[in-house]
Design a protein around this motif. Structure first.
Motif, PDB file in Angstrom:
ATOM      1  N   VAL A  70       1.026  -1.098   0.018  1.00  0.00           N
ATOM      2  CA  VAL A  70       0.055  -0.031  -0.051  1.00  0.00           C
ATOM      3  C   VAL A  70       0.894   1.180   0.018  1.00  0.00           C
ATOM      4  CG1 VAL A  70      -1.927   1.228   1.294  1.00  0.00           C
ATOM      5  CG2 VAL A  70      -1.670  -1.102   1.051  1.00  0.00           C
ATOM      6  N   LEU A  71       0.722   2.045  -0.992  1.00  0.00           N
ATOM      7  CA  LEU A  71       1.573   3.473  -1.325  1.00  0.00           C
ATOM      8  C   LEU A  71       0.893   4.685  -0.486  1.00  0.00           C
ATOM      9  CD1 LEU A  71       2.666   2.941  -4.745  1.00  0.00           C
ATOM     10  CD2 LEU A  71       3.956   2.138  -2.951  1.00  0.00           C
ATOM     11  N   GLY A  72      -0.391   4.514  -0.243  1.00  0.00           N
ATOM     12  CA  GLY A  72      -1.288   5.485   0.177  1.00  0.00           C
ATOM     13  C   GLY A  72      -2.573   5.500   0.130  1.00  0.00           C
ATOM     14  N   PHE A  73      -3.194   6.455   0.645  1.00  0.00           N
ATOM     15  CA  PHE A  73      -4.857   6.516   0.667  1.00  0.00           C
ATOM     16  C   PHE A  73      -5.174   7.816  -0.012  1.00  0.00           C
ATOM     17  CE2 PHE A  73      -3.632   3.658   4.270  1.00  0.00           C
ATOM     18  CZ  PHE A  73      -4.283   2.808   3.944  1.00  0.00           C
ATOM     19  N   GLU A  74      -6.319   7.835  -0.863  1.00  0.00           N
ATOM     20  CA  GLU A  74      -6.955   8.895  -1.211  1.00  0.00           C
ATOM     21  C   GLU A  74      -8.398   9.025  -0.838  1.00  0.00           C
ATOM     22  OE1 GLU A  74      -5.743   9.302  -5.391  1.00  0.00           O
ATOM     23  OE2 GLU A  74      -3.598   9.520  -4.815  1.00  0.00           O
ATOM     24  N   GLU A  75      -8.864  10.166  -0.724  1.00  0.00           N
ATOM     25  CA  GLU A  75     -10.345  10.429  -0.561  1.00  0.00           C
ATOM     26  C   GLU A  75     -11.241  10.437  -1.806  1.00  0.00           C
ATOM     27  OE1 GLU A  75     -12.717  13.044   2.318  1.00  0.00           O
ATOM     28  OE2 GLU A  75     -12.264  14.066   0.411  1.00  0.00           O
ATOM     29  N   VAL A  76     -12.167   9.740  -2.146  1.00  0.00           N
ATOM     30  CA  VAL A  76     -12.786   9.661  -3.300  1.00  0.00           C
ATOM     31  C   VAL A  76     -14.077   9.935  -2.990  1.00  0.00           C
ATOM     32  CG1 VAL A  76     -13.627   8.305  -5.357  1.00  0.00           C
ATOM     33  CG2 VAL A  76     -11.375   7.925  -4.305  1.00  0.00           C
ATOM     34  N   ILE A  77     -15.015  10.783  -3.471  1.00  0.00           N
ATOM     35  CA  ILE A  77     -16.235  11.043  -3.602  1.00  0.00           C
ATOM     36  C   ILE A  77     -17.141  10.451  -4.579  1.00  0.00           C
ATOM     37  CG2 ILE A  77     -18.032  12.716  -3.108  1.00  0.00           C
ATOM     38  CD1 ILE A  77     -16.081  12.777  -0.863  1.00  0.00           C
ATOM     39  N   GLY A  78     -17.880   9.366  -4.383  1.00  0.00           N
ATOM     40  CA  GLY A  78     -18.772   9.024  -5.271  1.00  0.00           C
ATOM     41  C   GLY A  78     -19.733   9.513  -5.960  1.00  0.00           C
ATOM     42  N   GLY A  79     -20.347   9.136  -6.873  1.00  0.00           N
ATOM     43  CA  GLY A  79     -21.465   9.920  -7.769  1.00  0.00           C
ATOM     44  C   GLY A  79     -22.807  10.311  -6.875  1.00  0.00           C
ATOM     45  N   ASP A  80     -22.651   9.013  -5.504  1.00  0.00           N
ATOM     46  CA  ASP A  80     -23.901   9.240  -4.745  1.00  0.00           C
ATOM     47  C   ASP A  80     -23.342  10.285  -3.731  1.00  0.00           C
ATOM     48  OD1 ASP A  80     -21.828   8.106  -3.581  1.00  0.00           O
ATOM     49  OD2 ASP A  80     -23.111   6.132  -3.016  1.00  0.00           O
ATOM     50  N   GLY A  81     -22.459  10.844  -3.857  1.00  0.00           N
ATOM     51  CA  GLY A  81     -21.803  11.889  -2.695  1.00  0.00           C
ATOM     52  C   GLY A  81     -21.408  11.362  -1.480  1.00  0.00           C
ATOM     53  N   ILE A  82     -20.960   9.981  -1.567  1.00  0.00           N
ATOM     54  CA  ILE A  82     -20.629   9.487  -0.422  1.00  0.00           C
ATOM     55  C   ILE A  82     -19.007   9.536  -0.328  1.00  0.00           C
ATOM     56  CG2 ILE A  82     -20.209   7.225   1.111  1.00  0.00           C
ATOM     57  CD1 ILE A  82     -23.374   6.728   0.197  1.00  0.00           C
ATOM     58  N   ARG A  83     -18.406   9.622   0.900  1.00  0.00           N
ATOM     59  CA  ARG A  83     -16.825   9.598   0.851  1.00  0.00           C
ATOM     60  C   ARG A  83     -16.417   8.269   1.044  1.00  0.00           C
ATOM     61  NH1 ARG A  83     -13.468   9.781   5.798  1.00  0.00           N
ATOM     62  NH2 ARG A  83     -11.446  10.458   5.013  1.00  0.00           N
ATOM     63  N   ARG A  84     -15.568   7.938   0.204  1.00  0.00           N
ATOM     64  CA  ARG A  84     -14.819   6.455   0.167  1.00  0.00           C
ATOM     65  C   ARG A  84     -13.497   6.693   0.377  1.00  0.00           C
ATOM     66  NH1 ARG A  84     -19.333   5.959  -2.741  1.00  0.00           N
ATOM     67  NH2 ARG A  84     -20.916   4.296  -2.230  1.00  0.00           N
ATOM     68  N   CYS A  85     -12.536   5.397   0.410  1.00  0.00           N
ATOM     69  CA  CYS A  85     -11.453   5.481   0.486  1.00  0.00           C
ATOM     70  C   CYS A  85     -10.554   4.927  -0.468  1.00  0.00           C
ATOM     71  CB  CYS A  85     -10.752   4.875   1.679  1.00  0.00           C
ATOM     72  SG  CYS A  85      -9.001   4.771   2.244  1.00  0.00           S
ATOM     73  N   ALA A  86      -9.534   5.461  -1.467  1.00  0.00           N
ATOM     74  CA  ALA A  86      -9.050   4.580  -2.569  1.00  0.00           C
ATOM     75  C   ALA A  86      -7.756   4.187  -1.903  1.00  0.00           C
ATOM     76  CB  ALA A  86      -8.753   5.488  -3.793  1.00  0.00           C
ATOM     77  N   PHE A  87      -7.397   2.886  -1.894  1.00  0.00           N
ATOM     78  CA  PHE A  87      -6.040   2.195  -1.514  1.00  0.00           C
ATOM     79  C   PHE A  87      -5.178   2.464  -2.602  1.00  0.00           C
ATOM     80  CE2 PHE A  87      -7.173  -0.875   2.231  1.00  0.00           C
ATOM     81  CZ  PHE A  87      -8.232  -0.100   2.790  1.00  0.00           C
ATOM     82  N   ILE A  88      -4.088   3.001  -2.572  1.00  0.00           N
ATOM     83  CA  ILE A  88      -3.254   3.391  -3.862  1.00  0.00           C
ATOM     84  C   ILE A  88      -2.297   2.511  -3.476  1.00  0.00           C
ATOM     85  CG2 ILE A  88      -1.519   4.808  -5.088  1.00  0.00           C
ATOM     86  CD1 ILE A  88      -4.895   5.767  -4.902  1.00  0.00           C
ATOM     87  N   LEU A  89      -2.078   1.545  -4.661  1.00  0.00           N
ATOM     88  CA  LEU A  89      -1.268   0.206  -4.644  1.00  0.00           C
ATOM     89  C   LEU A  89       0.068   0.348  -5.515  1.00  0.00           C
ATOM     90  CD1 LEU A  89      -4.266  -2.245  -4.805  1.00  0.00           C
ATOM     91  CD2 LEU A  89      -3.050  -1.589  -2.699  1.00  0.00           C
ATOM     92  N   ASP A  90       1.120  -0.353  -4.984  1.00  0.00           N
ATOM     93  CA  ASP A  90       2.334  -0.680  -5.921  1.00  0.00           C
ATOM     94  C   ASP A  90       1.862  -1.387  -6.958  1.00  0.00           C
ATOM     95  OD1 ASP A  90       4.626  -1.936  -6.869  1.00  0.00           O
ATOM     96  OD2 ASP A  90       5.788  -1.239  -5.155  1.00  0.00           O
ATOM     97  N   PRO A  91       2.197  -0.987  -8.262  1.00  0.00           N
ATOM     98  CA  PRO A  91       1.901  -2.009  -9.478  1.00  0.00           C
ATOM     99  C   PRO A  91       2.498  -3.114  -9.292  1.00  0.00           C
ATOM    100  CG  PRO A  91       3.276   0.059 -10.079  1.00  0.00           C
ATOM    101  CD  PRO A  91       3.294   0.216  -8.750  1.00  0.00           C
ATOM    102  N   GLU A  92       3.322  -3.625  -8.479  1.00  0.00           N
ATOM    103  CA  GLU A  92       4.080  -4.925  -8.334  1.00  0.00           C
ATOM    104  C   GLU A  92       3.259  -5.858  -7.645  1.00  0.00           C
ATOM    105  OE1 GLU A  92       8.004  -7.154  -6.982  1.00  0.00           O
ATOM    106  OE2 GLU A  92       8.153  -5.285  -7.663  1.00  0.00           O
ATOM    107  N   ILE A  93       2.881  -7.114  -7.990  1.00  0.00           N
ATOM    108  CA  ILE A  93       2.050  -7.997  -7.573  1.00  0.00           C
ATOM    109  C   ILE A  93       2.856  -9.153  -6.995  1.00  0.00           C
ATOM    110  CG2 ILE A  93       0.110  -9.438  -7.437  1.00  0.00           C
ATOM    111  CD1 ILE A  93      -1.378  -7.805  -9.033  1.00  0.00           C
ATOM    112  N   THR A  94       2.883  -9.398  -5.875  1.00  0.00           N
ATOM    113  CA  THR A  94       4.068 -10.584  -5.481  1.00  0.00           C
ATOM    114  C   THR A  94       3.019 -11.783  -4.986  1.00  0.00           C
ATOM    115  OG1 THR A  94       5.461  -8.907  -4.511  1.00  0.00           O
ATOM    116  CG2 THR A  94       5.698 -11.007  -3.467  1.00  0.00           C
ATOM    117  N   ARG A  95       3.238 -12.785  -5.624  1.00  0.00           N
ATOM    118  CA  ARG A  95       2.635 -14.197  -5.258  1.00  0.00           C
ATOM    119  C   ARG A  95       2.980 -14.684  -3.972  1.00  0.00           C
ATOM    120  NH1 ARG A  95       0.036 -16.209 -10.230  1.00  0.00           N
ATOM    121  NH2 ARG A  95       0.696 -14.519 -12.061  1.00  0.00           N
ATOM    122  N   THR A  96       2.014 -15.203  -3.349  1.00  0.00           N
ATOM    123  CA  THR A  96       2.397 -15.638  -1.981  1.00  0.00           C
ATOM    124  C   THR A  96       2.048 -17.270  -2.020  1.00  0.00           C
ATOM    125  OG1 THR A  96       0.100 -15.265  -0.947  1.00  0.00           O
ATOM    126  CG2 THR A  96       1.890 -13.526  -0.788  1.00  0.00           C
TER     127      THR A  96
END
Length: 143
Positions: A70-96
């Motif tokens: 997780v690189l960060g978090f950003e506030e996103v306001i949806g079309g319905d006016g509700i505040r949501r959280c965007a998890f900003i992610l590293d483009p690299e996916i590591t298999r587990t």
């Protein structure tokens, strides 16, 4: 040492790690910085611990199969006016290593000591076990 916490999240509708990666590439094209992101309803209360090196561990077909830092978090306001959280992610996916996980809604915190290990370099190219077999092996403690 920093306190770090991870998040475990269902990847709804994803069939494989490759399909998660493909979906995220499409999504990343809509982010100003070209980074993949995931929007969720709730903002994590343990934000500082996640940003200290935490990852999202993705549950695909009933087992944790991959993680992304997780690189960060950003506030996103949806079309319905509700505040949501965007998890900003590293483009690299590591298999587990697969880890069985029962269905749940939303996301959960995951302690580092409970997180599955990363697959070693080169193992990502190995043929993946069918999800049912990987889950059965994880359930009896072999994976």
């Amino acid at each position: 040492m920093k306190n770090v916490i991870h998040i475990v999240k269902l990847s709804v509708g994803t069939e494989s790690v490759d399909s998660l990666l493909a979906w995220q590439k499409t999504r990343a094209a809509t982010h100003p910085d070209g980074l993949p992101y995931h929007i969720t309803r709730m903002w994590p209360k343990r934000e500082e611990e996640i940003l200290a090196g935490g990852s999202v561990y993705w549950v695909i077909k009933g087992s944790i199969q991959a993680r992304q830092r997780v690189l960060g978090f950003e506030e996103v306001i949806g079309g319905d006016g509700i505040r949501r959280c965007a998890f900003i992610l590293d483009p690299e996916i590591t298999r587990t290593a697969p880890a069985l996980k029962r269905p749940f809604q939303g996301w959960r915190y995951l302690k580092p000591e409970d997180a599955p290990i990363d697959l070693s370099e080169g193992r990502e190219a190995d043929d993946a076990l069918p999800p049912e077999l990987a889950g059965a092996l994880a359930e009896i403690g072999i994976l």
